[in-house]
Design a protein around this motif. Structure first.
Motif: not given
Length: 286
Positions: A117-132
């Motif tokens: 499918r070429g109409d859009h791209t799903r994105t994810t950005v996850v930031t992990v620290t020791a506390d959150a």
């Protein structure tokens, strides 16, 4: 004057991962582009070349592939959380792990056949620290167009203004949207689909006097429909369509024939947020 090392990070960018789940004769396909960035107590490698705290980026790549085998992939947010927590938990010198994923969708044609499918791209950005943790989902390249119900007039004019006011124009854009979640435990697939539907629904249903107005309507619709989302950030390029002058051919152009402009283009950016949303863990502007 002292010269010091500022903020820094390193990682493995754009690890291409295709995972096939073979459950009998019916297969499932996941296609991802995974990037890992780590930061923390890493000054020594910059200042003296001491690599004792450096996890090789090749190891990060191998971890992505090994986790895909051992744990499966599932939703990109869940996979990114798994990777981010692993790097922070196992590397004492790493204080923050940022996992960015692009997800490329494939439509099923049969038990083991697919069409990209070429109409859009799903994105994810996850930031992990020791506390959150912070989970940001999104979509890029979602091209939308209204052939009417769009105006633009009453704007500032000076001696360089040549743009005529418009009372009936094409409104088109390629949506680049990100939304920050309030927590890290939700039905990621349902949340993404619901947010995407809300974006499209607002674009279609808004009589627009400016692309800025449409941007706010889209963000507002996402927050109204999805209580698990804290704020939405959008970048909307204005895909200009210019009316072609057909008068030289003795033809009238009643808002029917257009040139689709490429560049330059207007770029509208903005944030729509809940007034009680907690502050972000890390900067996540587009």
């Amino acid at each position: 004057m002292a010269i010091v090392l500022g903020p820094n990070r390193y990682g493995k960018a754009e690890t291409r991962l295709v995972r096939v789940s073979r459950d009998g004769d019916t297969h499932a396909l996941v296609d991802l582009n995974v990037s890992v960035a780590l930061s923390g107590d890493l000054a020594a490698t910059h200042l003296t070349g001491d690599n004792s705290g450096v996890l090789p980026t090749d190891t990060m790549k191998n971890t992505v592939y090994a986790f895909a085998k051992e744990h499966g992939v599932g939703e990109p947010e869940a996979f990114a959380l798994l990777l981010g927590r692993h790097f922070v938990a196992t590397q004492e010198q790493v204080h923050t792990a940022k996992i960015s994923i692009e997800s490329f969708a494939w439509d099923r044609l049969g038990p083991h056949s697919f069409q990209k499918r070429g109409d859009h791209t799903r994105t994810t950005v996850v930031t992990v620290t020791a506390d959150a943790v912070q989970v940001v989902s999104g979509v890029t390249g979602l091209v939308l167009l209204n052939s009417t119900d769009s105006e633009f007039h009453g704007f500032v004019e000076d001696r360089f203004t040549t743009l005529p006011p418009a009372t009936d124009r094409i409104l088109a854009t390629a949506v680049d949207a990100r939304w920050r979640h309030l927590g890290d435990d939700t039905d990621w697939g349902k949340s993404f689909t619901g947010a995407l539907d809300a974006l499209v629904r607002a674009f279609v249903g808004t009589y627009s006097y400016s692309l800025q107005q449409t941007l706010y309507a889209m963000g507002n619709e996402v927050l109204t429909a999805r209580p698990e989302i804290a704020e939405v950030r959008l970048a909307l390029p204005n895909k200009h369509h210019y009316l072609v002058d057909l008068s030289r051919f003795d033809l009238a152009n009643d808002n029917e024939v257009f040139i689709a402009g490429d560049r330059p283009y207007g770029l509208i950016e903005g944030t729509v947020t809940r007034d009680d949303a907690p502050p972000a863990l890390a900067e996540w502007w587009l």
